[in-house]
Design an enzyme around this catalytic site. Structure first.
Site, short mmCIF file in Angstrom:
data_model
loop_
_atom_site.label_atom_id
_atom_site.label_comp_id
_atom_site.label_asym_id
_atom_site.label_seq_id
_atom_site.Cartn_x
_atom_site.Cartn_y
_atom_site.Cartn_z
N GLN A 168 -17.50 -11.34 12.95
CA GLN A 168 -16.05 -11.34 12.75
C GLN A 168 -15.71 -10.90 11.33
OE1 GLN A 168 -13.66 -11.69 14.84
NE2 GLN A 168 -14.23 -13.03 16.51
N GLU A 201 -25.83 -12.17 26.26
CA GLU A 201 -25.26 -10.96 25.65
C GLU A 201 -26.02 -9.75 26.19
OE1 GLU A 201 -23.37 -8.23 24.04
OE2 GLU A 201 -22.67 -10.17 23.31
N CYS A 232 -7.77 -0.38 -0.72
CA CYS A 232 -7.14 -0.93 0.48
C CYS A 232 -6.86 -2.41 0.24
CB CYS A 232 -8.04 -0.74 1.69
SG CYS A 232 -7.39 -1.49 3.20
N CYS A 281 -9.21 -11.57 22.25
CA CYS A 281 -8.62 -10.70 21.22
C CYS A 281 -7.53 -9.81 21.81
CB CYS A 281 -9.71 -9.84 20.56
SG CYS A 281 -10.61 -8.77 21.70
N CYS A 322 0.84 -1.20 0.00
CA CYS A 322 0.00 0.00 0.00
C CYS A 322 0.88 1.25 0.00
CB CYS A 322 -0.92 -0.02 1.22
SG CYS A 322 -1.90 1.48 1.43
N CYS A 382 -1.32 5.80 7.11
CA CYS A 382 -2.64 5.28 7.49
C CYS A 382 -2.57 4.57 8.83
CB CYS A 382 -3.12 4.32 6.40
SG CYS A 382 -4.71 3.54 6.76
N ASP A 406 -16.05 -15.15 25.12
CA ASP A 406 -15.40 -14.42 24.02
C ASP A 406 -15.61 -12.93 24.30
OD1 ASP A 406 -14.26 -13.55 21.70
OD2 ASP A 406 -15.83 -14.30 20.37
N CYS A 424 -2.96 -0.23 9.10
CA CYS A 424 -1.97 -1.31 9.13
C CYS A 424 -0.74 -0.88 9.93
CB CYS A 424 -1.53 -1.70 7.73
SG CYS A 424 -2.79 -2.58 6.77
N TYR A 455 -20.95 -13.53 26.38
CA TYR A 455 -20.63 -12.53 25.36
C TYR A 455 -20.90 -13.14 23.98
CZ TYR A 455 -17.78 -10.63 29.25
OH TYR A 455 -17.33 -10.17 30.45
#
Length: 462
Positions: free
Chosen positions: A289, A339, A164, A417, A74, A80, A390, A83, A318
């Site tokens: 996701q 949730e 992108c 995550c 890119c 940016c 999660d 990334c 979650y």
């Protein structure tokens, strides 16, 4: 410490990478975090910020590149904020993420011998064009031309980018049509400082398995203010797979992209996609996701670690729109999902219905409140053989971890995550009778410093 001053320039060798992806070099023994560098680079850097025990530098010149440095695909990768690692070979990105998980579990979680329980990170076959959701801010450049792109890191300055390399390829044609429409009908982009202008963001979703496409215009006002909607619809519907064109109203002075009110301009108010053999309906507000190929891998590992035999009662905390819940329901006796967001539970119930899955039930509320209440109401019938969590980046509330320990499931599967909050929560669980059996990092977000991890825990007395 050497007499280091702001704006001074130094030559340093990059020896490590920090948790946010910045390279770490040293001036004497004083560490300096320098974005856009990789281990092995020899660079000239300018000191831009000093703290007591460390500082930040700006990359001025790569004097001798690392053997792991590669040309970014890119053109605006450095400016940016999307990334972090376009300049680092993909193999080294995976190595960095594996080590990041290991280091967090050892240092924060205090887990000894964890390396022996870690499996090699699962990377992508192709780390490009993997994202099925994009959110493009809209603005003007210095010449007054309509632009879209992504924000520069930690700012709201738009870096113009119509192509992108990690987003779906279909976005190129969509952006061209949307910008042309705004120019043709003199539609003003949103201006944060004055809270004027109509179009704030373009949001797109692409069903990887189905090919269905959604376009959402996020507006600072009513969709009725959009002129010549028919002309826009005619152009967008020429794109193969176009399924849903909607407008979302967000008139708040906020960084939050989407408001709560959405109007369908054409087609359906959702698209469909599949993970494995489970079908999902996805609206503009749905959490889903963004990397469907690796999501299948991630959830497959969660299912493997749960090792269900068909007799278990499973709680999925979650649960979002029921993505993991429906995966688990295929192998469990009964699944309960919890949730806090009501709209997500509406989606989850709808997804269960369209898949004909009947052994799953969803509840709205805080997991740490719903779980013990339902257990007590049922006289223990709604127990937990396996609990899957999660959580968001901040990890689990301690009250929820206490509830999990009190429920005494045989197994806990933790999908994370963020390795730091994962490590913190594992420290709690392993201190309360659970043992980490397996750890599987998964790369969901190539060219970023983010990494997903699945951890399988078991009660020590089993």
């Amino acid at each position: 410490m050497m007499d280091i001053k702001k704006n001074d320039e130094y030559t340093v060798l990059i020896e490590d990478i920090g948790s946010d992806g910045a390279g770490i070099g040293k001036i004497g023994t004083f560490p300096l975090f320098i974005k856009d560098t990789v281990i092995g680079d020899k660079v000239r850097t300018k000191v831009i910020k000093l703290k007591k025990n460390y500082g930040y530098g700006r990359l001025m010149e790569v004097l001798a590149p690392s053997p792991h440095r590669v040309p970014p695909r890119c053109e605006v990768a450095r400016q940016c904020g999307g990334c972090t690692f376009q300049h680092l070979s993909y193999e080294k990105q995976l190595e960095y993420k594996q080590n990041k998980v290991k280091n967090c579990l050892e240092r924060i979680g205090g887990l000894k011998g964890i390396a022996e329980k870690m499996e090699p990170i699962i990377g992508m076959e192709n780390p490009y064009h993997y994202r099925n959701k994009a959110q493009f801010p809209v603005g003007r450049n210095k010449e007054g031309k309509i632009i879209t792109g992504f924000y520069a890191g930690r700012t709201h300055s738009i870096i113009e980018n119509d192509h992108c390399c990690i987003q779906a390829k279909e976005n190129d044609a969509i952006l061209k049509i949307l910008k042309s429409y705004m120019e043709q009908y003199n539609i003003a982009p949103y201006d944060e400082s004055s809270h004027t202008g109509l179009v704030r963001h373009f949001l797109t979703r692409v069903g990887y398995d189905t090919g269905q496409i959604m376009v959402c215009l996020v507006l600072n006002g009513s969709p009725s203010k959009l002129p010549k909607k028919e002309a826009l619809i005619q152009e967008l519907t020429q794109i193969k797979g176009m399924t849903s064109i909607v407008a979302n109203e967000n008139k708040e002075k906020t960084n939050k992209i989407l408001g709560i009110r959405t109007t369908t301009l054409w087609g359906k108010d959702y698209i469909e996609d599949k993970i494995g053999d489970v079908k999902y309906q996805i609206g503009p507000l749905s959490f889903y996701q963004v990397n469907p190929i690796q999501t299948r891998v991630l959830y497959g590992k969660a299912l493997e670690f749960a090792a269900l035999t068909g007799t278990e009662t499973v709680w999925d905390l979650y649960c979002g729109i029921g993505t993991i819940s429906l995966f688990l329901a295929k192998k469990a006796r009964q699944v309960y999902g919890v949730e806090i967001i009501p709209e997500a539970i509406d989606d989850a119930r709808r997804n269960a219905q369209i898949n004909g899955i009947q052994n799953v039930e969803f509840f709205v509320g805080k997991a740490e409140e719903v779980l013990p209440a339902k257990y007590e109401e049922s006289g223990g019938a709604m127990h937990a053989d396996v609990i899957v969590v999660d959580p968001p980046r901040k990890g689990c509330e301690e009250s929820l971890l206490k509830t999990i320990v009190d429920m005494q499931p045989k197994k806990v599967v933790y999908v994370s995550c963020d390795p730091a909050t994962l490590a913190r929560d594992l420290k709690y669980l392993t201190g309360c009778g659970y043992e980490v059996r397996r750890v599987q990092p998964v790369d969901m977000f190539g060219f970023s410093f983010h990494v997903e991890t699945v951890v399988g825990l078991q009660r020590k007395d089993i």
